[in-house]
Design an enzyme around this catalytic site. Structure first.
Site, PDB file in Angstrom:
ATOM      1  N   ARG A 239       0.852  -1.201   0.000  1.00  0.00           N
ATOM      2  CA  ARG A 239       0.000   0.000   0.000  1.00  0.00           C
ATOM      3  C   ARG A 239       0.882   1.243   0.000  1.00  0.00           C
ATOM      4  NH1 ARG A 239      -3.409  -0.251   4.889  1.00  0.00           N
ATOM      5  NH2 ARG A 239      -4.775  -1.579   3.632  1.00  0.00           N
TER       6      ARG A 239
ATOM      7  N   ARG B  78      -4.416   2.102  17.353  1.00  0.00           N
ATOM      8  CA  ARG B  78      -5.116   1.517  16.208  1.00  0.00           C
ATOM      9  C   ARG B  78      -4.917   2.441  15.011  1.00  0.00           C
ATOM     10  NH1 ARG B  78      -7.375  -2.104  13.483  1.00  0.00           N
ATOM     11  NH2 ARG B  78      -9.123  -3.396  14.153  1.00  0.00           N
ATOM     12  N   LYS B  79      -5.411   2.046  13.859  1.00  0.00           N
ATOM     13  CA  LYS B  79      -5.279   2.892  12.672  1.00  0.00           C
ATOM     14  C   LYS B  79      -6.043   4.200  12.860  1.00  0.00           C
ATOM     15  CE  LYS B  79      -9.123   1.088   9.875  1.00  0.00           C
ATOM     16  NZ  LYS B  79      -9.467   0.471   8.594  1.00  0.00           N
TER      17      LYS B  79
ATOM     18  N   GLY C  86     -16.189  -7.584   1.652  1.00  0.00           N
ATOM     19  CA  GLY C  86     -16.128  -9.038   1.775  1.00  0.00           C
ATOM     20  C   GLY C  86     -16.304  -9.577   3.171  1.00  0.00           C
TER      21      GLY C  86
ATOM     22  N   CYS D 216     -14.133  -2.645   4.743  1.00  0.00           N
ATOM     23  CA  CYS D 216     -13.230  -1.797   3.956  1.00  0.00           C
ATOM     24  C   CYS D 216     -13.966  -1.151   2.785  1.00  0.00           C
ATOM     25  CB  CYS D 216     -12.051  -2.617   3.447  1.00  0.00           C
ATOM     26  SG  CYS D 216     -11.003  -3.281   4.762  1.00  0.00           S
ATOM     27  N   GLY D 217     -15.032  -1.774   2.327  1.00  0.00           N
ATOM     28  CA  GLY D 217     -15.833  -1.227   1.230  1.00  0.00           C
ATOM     29  C   GLY D 217     -16.846  -0.192   1.676  1.00  0.00           C
TER      30      GLY D 217
END
Length: 583
Positions: free
Chosen positions: A129, A243-244, A501, A506-507
């Site tokens: 990424r 965390r992110k 998914g 993430c979508g």
């Protein structure tokens, strides 16, 4: 090491923002609740600086999650900052898997370098990424990435992400040191793009060329990225977050930047004749909880964008909990401290020790109708246009990337823009060349400037083809189901459909008009089959909100007729049979 809060930069305000502005209500109204009582010792920083890196103090290590233990055992940033990747890349996968330390290196710590091992589906291969602030890239960068993935054959491809970013696939470990050098040679980095780091700073995809923009977001997103990664050299100040963490800078009335789903969003606003930003905090998606960002009740002048970012990150780094990973995003800390308590922690980390209250002079027009960026549009620069191209579910091959680079060079200025909807914009096209560009064969097939009404709003995560966490295949299935739906109904206006998914979303299915979250369900024969939980009603923009479950556990084979039904019921679609009869 330079303190993050010592940075302040001088920005010139956008010319039109200093005009008298009618006060408007803030973007989101926070619930007025009494702040929770917080013990003084709860505000003790949980990390300390040791040998140049922040590490969790021994007294706070009880009950920490496995990822925190991996960080304590070996500092991930040393793989880059002390060249540990060079030695790791020389080892065979058998050697690496033979030791816990090196196995954790490839499965966890390499994510600090933007490398994600696909152990489940592509053992020994990695997704990489990049960091691409504001989604702006060049033809040279695009060609370089194409050259990397081309040698990996069928495993090599690229995706445009929902954070205006590139991800490339098929990478093998022995190639990584040279790839990192190649990235640097074209002005790219993958550093600090995964795990407990700040993700790609998002901005207006037509920044600087948009006739109606509020402010050009590119200087801010670029500086944020440089600040967070120390100019791509590695910045341990912000590499050990709980965390992110996501950040965006809003520059458009359209809110292309999706501020409500970011941990920190800068919302343009004037105050007493000065240009700056109101602040939203805490937006996030996760498997167990999804929350919209809420006002911090704070405003900063444009010059304090970096100090404010540093102060928020330090508060999160110092005070965030590190137990259950489902409860370590920044909003959980805000809940615990209360918004005023969290604001106080941010304020005391500002260089001045002060933080102004929110401005009432919000510059975002909340009645603005979101514009479509597909096709040709005039830029603010006379004689130039930009063209928005559809990139089906964000997937590209090496030849596609080379062709995009050629088009950018031939017709534009060698620049490309990526969008959070996984599409691509070519800016700076001379008006005299637009018709020739529209006749290019590349634009006649997949990468159309005029996609169908349902295809233009289609977004899909990686899915089970490459992602070990995905329960279902998403990209090809999203295209197939959409094609089936288009045969069933005619839709009068764009409808955004997102696929993810797994519950990690993430979508971003919760902000779609119609969202599909992968699951396993029962088919007609009672056996387990791939399916989706269907969400309806998500919104982006000034009236944003999160969608709700419409129907759970729908087999993927039954999705097309269900979506057609939803489109007729909720979005004014007309069945094709009826439409044909009326004709």
């Amino acid at each position: 090491m330079t303190s993050s809060t010592s940075l302040s930069l001088r920005f010139s305000p956008p010319p039109h923002t200093l005009l008298p502005s009618k006060p408007r209500r803030s973007l989101v109204v926070a619930a007025q609740t009494a702040p929770p009582a917080v013990e003084a010792d709860r505000l003790e920083p949980r990390v300390e600086l040791r040998d140049g890196f922040f590490i969790l103090k021994e007294k706070f290590r009880k009950g920490i999650n496995p990822q925190e233990k991996v960080k304590i055992e070996s500092e991930p940033m040393k793989l880059f900052m002390e060249n540990g990747i060079e030695e790791l890349a020389k080892k065979s996968m058998e050697e690496i898997d033979g030791e816990k330390l090196t196995k954790d290196d490839i499965d966890v710590r390499l994510k600090w370098l933007g490398l994600f091992h696909r152990r489940k589906h592509q053992y020994g291969k990695f997704m990489m990424r990049l960091k691409l602030p504001n989604g702006v890239t060049t033809s040279a960068q695009t060609r370089y990435l194409a050259s990397v993935i081309r040698k990996y054959g069928e495993d090599g491809c690229a995706d445009v992400t929902t954070r205006q970013n590139w991800q490339i696939r098929g990478v093998v470990l022995p190639d990584v040191p040279e790839i990192l050098k190649g990235l640097a040679s074209v002005g790219l980095t993958s550093l600090q793009s995964g795990m407990d780091n700040v993700r790609n700073p998002v901005g207006n995809p037509i920044a600087g060329i948009d006739p109606d923009e509020i402010v050009d977001t590119r200087p801010y997103t670029n500086l944020l990225s440089q600040f967070i990664t120390a100019n791509s050299l590695g910045n341990p100040e912000f590499s050990n977050l709980p965390r992110k963490w996501n950040v965006c800078v809003v520059g458009s009335h359209d809110l292309y930047e999706h501020p409500h789903i970011n941990d920190l969003a800068y919302m343009p606003a004037n105050k007493d004749g000065r240009f700056g930003f109101n602040l939203l905090v805490g937006g996030f998606f996760s498997a167990k909880r999804c929350e919209e960002a809420i006002p911090l009740d704070a405003w900063v002048p444009a010059d304090d964008v970096l100090p404010l970012c540093g102060a928020v990150l330090e508060a999160f780094r110092d005070l965030g909990t590190r137990g259950n990973r489902q409860k370590t995003r920044m909003m959980w800390l805000i809940d615990e401290l209360g918004i005023e308590g969290f604001r106080a922690e941010v304020e005391k980390r500002m260089p001045s020790g002060k933080l102004e209250r929110e401005s009432s002079e919000d510059l975002v027009n909340k009645k603005w109708e979101r514009r479509d960026y597909f096709g040709l549009h005039p830029q603010k620069q006379e004689g130039l246009s930009y063209i928005g191209l559809h990139c089906p579910v964000g997937r590209l091959q090496a030849d596609d990337m080379d062709e995009l680079a050629r088009l950018a060079d031939t017709y534009g200025s060698g620049e490309l823009r990526l969008t959070v909807e996984q599409n691509i914009i070519i800016p700076n096209v001379d008006t005299s060349k637009t018709q020739a560009l529209l006749q290019e064969p590349f634009l006649k097939n997949r990468f159309s400037p005029e996609p169908s009404i349902l295809m233009k709003g289609l977004v899909a995560c990686t899915g089970s083809q490459f992602c070990g966490q995905a329960i279902i295949e998403t990209k090809l299935r999203a295209l197939k189901v959409t094609e089936e739906v288009e045969r069933l109904v005619a839709v009068p206006k764009p409808v955004r459909m997102h696929w993810t998914g797994c519950p990690n979303t993430c979508g971003q299915v919760q902000v779609a008009d119609i969202g599909f979250m992968g699951c396993l369900t029962r088919g007609d024969n009672g056996k387990a089959v791939e399916g989706a939980d269907v969400y309806v009603g998500g919104r982006v923009g000034s009236d944003s909100h999160i969608g709700e479950i419409y129907k759970k556990g729908v087999p993927v084979t039954d999705l097309a007729p269900l979506v057609a039904e939803i489109l007729v019921k909720e979005f004014g679609a007309v069945p094709r049979v009826r439409e044909e009869n009326e004709d």
